[in-house]
Design a protein around this motif. Structure first.
Motif, PDB file in Angstrom:
ATOM      1  N   SER A 148      48.610  62.708 -72.834  1.00  0.00           N
ATOM      2  CA  SER A 148      48.602  64.038 -72.239  1.00  0.00           C
ATOM      3  C   SER A 148      48.978  65.137 -73.218  1.00  0.00           C
ATOM      4  O   SER A 148      48.418  66.235 -73.171  1.00  0.00           O
ATOM      5  N   ILE A 149      49.926  64.869 -74.120  1.00  0.00           N
ATOM      6  CA  ILE A 149      50.355  65.913 -75.057  1.00  0.00           C
ATOM      7  C   ILE A 149      49.205  66.333 -75.955  1.00  0.00           C
ATOM      8  O   ILE A 149      49.000  67.520 -76.222  1.00  0.00           O
ATOM      9  N   GLY A 150      48.422  65.385 -76.423  1.00  0.00           N
ATOM     10  CA  GLY A 150      47.297  65.725 -77.278  1.00  0.00           C
ATOM     11  C   GLY A 150      46.094  66.228 -76.510  1.00  0.00           C
ATOM     12  O   GLY A 150      45.375  67.112 -76.979  1.00  0.00           O
ATOM     13  N   THR A 151      45.867  65.674 -75.314  1.00  0.00           N
ATOM     14  CA  THR A 151      44.652  65.993 -74.564  1.00  0.00           C
ATOM     15  C   THR A 151      44.710  67.367 -73.913  1.00  0.00           C
ATOM     16  O   THR A 151      43.804  68.190 -74.087  1.00  0.00           O
ATOM     17  N   VAL A 152      45.749  67.631 -73.134  1.00  0.00           N
ATOM     18  CA  VAL A 152      45.849  68.917 -72.435  1.00  0.00           C
ATOM     19  C   VAL A 152      47.055  69.729 -72.886  1.00  0.00           C
ATOM     20  O   VAL A 152      47.184  70.901 -72.533  1.00  0.00           O
ATOM     21  N   GLY A 153      47.947  69.136 -73.682  1.00  0.00           N
ATOM     22  CA  GLY A 153      49.121  69.842 -74.165  1.00  0.00           C
ATOM     23  C   GLY A 153      50.158  70.037 -73.085  1.00  0.00           C
ATOM     24  O   GLY A 153      49.900  69.835 -71.892  1.00  0.00           O
ATOM     25  N   MET A 154      51.348  70.413 -73.486  1.00  0.00           N
ATOM     26  CA  MET A 154      52.429  70.679 -72.552  1.00  0.00           C
ATOM     27  C   MET A 154      53.156  71.944 -72.955  1.00  0.00           C
ATOM     28  O   MET A 154      53.389  72.194 -74.142  1.00  0.00           O
ATOM     29  N   LYS A 155      53.522  72.716 -71.939  1.00  0.00           N
ATOM     30  CA  LYS A 155      54.322  73.924 -72.158  1.00  0.00           C
ATOM     31  C   LYS A 155      55.411  73.914 -71.096  1.00  0.00           C
ATOM     32  O   LYS A 155      55.146  74.128 -69.915  1.00  0.00           O
ATOM     33  N   ALA A 156      56.619  73.613 -71.528  1.00  0.00           N
ATOM     34  CA  ALA A 156      57.721  73.451 -70.581  1.00  0.00           C
ATOM     35  C   ALA A 156      58.377  74.783 -70.284  1.00  0.00           C
ATOM     36  O   ALA A 156      58.694  75.561 -71.189  1.00  0.00           O
ATOM     37  N   ALA A 157      58.553  75.054 -69.019  1.00  0.00           N
ATOM     38  CA  ALA A 157      59.315  76.217 -68.556  1.00  0.00           C
ATOM     39  C   ALA A 157      60.061  75.757 -67.312  1.00  0.00           C
ATOM     40  O   ALA A 157      60.761  74.763 -67.351  1.00  0.00           O
ATOM     41  N   ALA A 158      59.911  76.451 -66.204  1.00  0.00           N
ATOM     42  CA  ALA A 158      60.530  75.984 -64.974  1.00  0.00           C
ATOM     43  C   ALA A 158      59.887  74.686 -64.514  1.00  0.00           C
ATOM     44  O   ALA A 158      60.526  73.841 -63.901  1.00  0.00           O
ATOM     45  N   THR A 159      58.590  74.540 -64.780  1.00  0.00           N
ATOM     46  CA  THR A 159      57.892  73.264 -64.601  1.00  0.00           C
ATOM     47  C   THR A 159      57.150  72.976 -65.900  1.00  0.00           C
ATOM     48  O   THR A 159      57.197  73.764 -66.842  1.00  0.00           O
TER      49      THR A 159
END
Length: 463
Positions: A406-417
């Protein structure tokens, strides 16, 4: 593991407006109503499902909490836009070290602060109007029906109406407004995030999708899903639980110790555990807990069936492990499940998984959120399937040794969720091409008695 109870969750929401350069260019901001999904399936249009689920969650909260139709599923709403921008500002402030908005005059000259204050004025006007209307239309004759949850006798069964009628003459408009804003914040982005990551996971694991769809077909079919249905749909709940384990919403809880305490040693090397002084702040990373090999076997594998298997680890001192027989509604004699057990996973996991917090200040909307997510899953996956239609956002992070891409495919941006980096762009397919039956815009009136509801649930009628 073994975490004590803690204060109420603080959850905020935001929405992305920009489309990344490496994603499909011809995208129309259409929310995920069934008719629009069907239109996209027939035309081949690519949809950002993360954005669509945000609109869906806002409309559900609007009707359930405020008895107000935001209308964001079918068209753009100025109230929804204001809510999204306002809650995005809340998220921005939580991540900004210097509170520049407190500088005298800043709110009059900085464009984002000017916009924020205008949005807050709009939201306040709408919420105060709803409170005033609810006060004017208060009907004491319906109070007993509200308490008894007999909504067939209540003209407005919203949470706002419930709160106002129960508080009676003690209603304070400002306090009520604050409560409603909190419900809007806590109830919107979290559910949207769960649906986003669930759909992503099922695009990567078609074998899991098949299991869920078979259960949906068997239990619900083409009719509306009820609370009783969801209670006896363990496969749907297992997929939601696994999504929350890998991509929790929110990923971090912040708590303050109200008194001195001693936590167990757990998986640390601190002999005897950790001493907490009164007023210590605690940062509990539910993301790290969900990915910990000390608490889960193969934690980076999306495996909904793990929730049927017990797991323990004697190296984690003071942890009782995960016992699936402690799930809410589990019948030890038959091995069957009949309950909203995901909402109480802190019990079965001995606090290794706390998707809604735990203890006296656990999220008050846990069962509402679970039911909202589950019904959305049932109604959508009965009719549609999704194919990821986007290039890897971070191809250099596609670790061949990590089963979770998932990190490579769609990426992640952490905030409240946890957001994707740029959106979840999907093509929509009909499960039964040319045979997709769309339910009516309003749900049928629910039978008054449990026996009548159960009898109606057994009938395989189409809507």
């Amino acid at each position: 593991a073994g975490a004590h109870s803690s204060s109420t969750q603080q959850q905020h929401c935001t929405s992305k407006q920009d489309t990344a350069a490496n994603q499909p260019a011809s995208l129309t901001p259409l929310p995920p109503s069934p008719s629009q999904l069907l239109k996209a399936a027939k035309s081949g249009e690519v949809l950002d499902m993360e954005e669509r689920f945000g609109s869906l969650a806002l409309d559900v909260i609007g009707k359930a909490v405020f008895n107000y139709d935001f209308g964001s599923v079918e068209s753009e709403s100025p109230v929804v836009k204001a809510a999204i921008r306002t809650l995005g500002e809340v998220e921005h402030r939580a991540l900004t070290p210097a509170p520049y908005w407190k500088i005298p005059g800043a709110n009059e000259v900085i464009p984002r602060l000017v916009e924020f204050n205008k949005d807050m004025d709009l939201l306040n006007d709408v919420l105060y109007k709803l409170i005033d209307e609810c006060l004017e239309n208060r009907n004491p004759m319906e109070l007993e029906a509200l308490k008894a949850k007999d909504y067939s006798k209540v003209s407005d069964p919203s949470m706002l109406r419930f709160l106002i009628d129960l508080r009676g003459e003690e209603v304070d408009n400002t306090q009520m407004r604050d409560d409603l804003i909190t419900l809007l914040i806590a109830g919107h982005e979290t559910t949207a995030a769960v649906l986003t990551w669930l759909v992503y996971a099922l695009t990567q694991h078609p074998e899991c999708l098949k299991v869920v769809q078979e259960e949906i077909d068997e239990v619900v079919g083409d009719r509306y899903a009820t609370v009783d249905d969801i209670k006896r749909m363990p496969e749907v709940q297992k997929v939601i639980a696994e999504t929350l384990r890998m991509w929790p919403a929110p990923p971090l809880l912040i708590r303050c110790a109200t008194e001195a305490d001693q936590w167990p040693q757990g998986g640390t090397d601190i002999e005897g555990g950790v001493k907490l002084a009164r007023a210590n702040d605690l940062f509990i990373s539910m993301y790290n807990m969900g990915r910990s090999p000390q608490l889960w076997k193969d934690p980076d594998v999306f495996d909904p069936q793990r929730w049927d298997r017990p797991f323990d680890n004697p190296d984690v001192k003071g942890w009782k492990g995960y016992d699936p027989s402690k799930r809410t509604g589990f019948n030890k004699e038959t091995g069957e499940l009949n309950g909203l057990w995901v909402a109480n996973l802190e019990i079965a996991t001995d606090h290794a998984m706390i998707p809604f917090g735990a203890g006296a200040r656990k999220c008050v909307g846990d069962q509402f959120a679970l039911l909202e997510a589950a019904v959305s899953v049932v109604m959508i996956l009965r009719r549609f399937e999704f194919d990821l239609e986007m290039k890897p956002v971070y191809p250099d992070r596609l670790d061949p040794n990590n089963p979770d891409k998932s990190i490579g495919t769609v990426g992640m941006k952490a905030a409240a969720t946890i957001h994707t980096a740029e959106g979840l762009f999907c093509k929509v397919r009909e499960r039964f091409p040319g045979q997709t039956d769309m339910p009516p815009l309003q749900a049928p009136v629910q039978s008054k008695s449990l026996e009548e509801r159960q009898a109606a649930a057994a009938e395989p009628t189409l809507v």
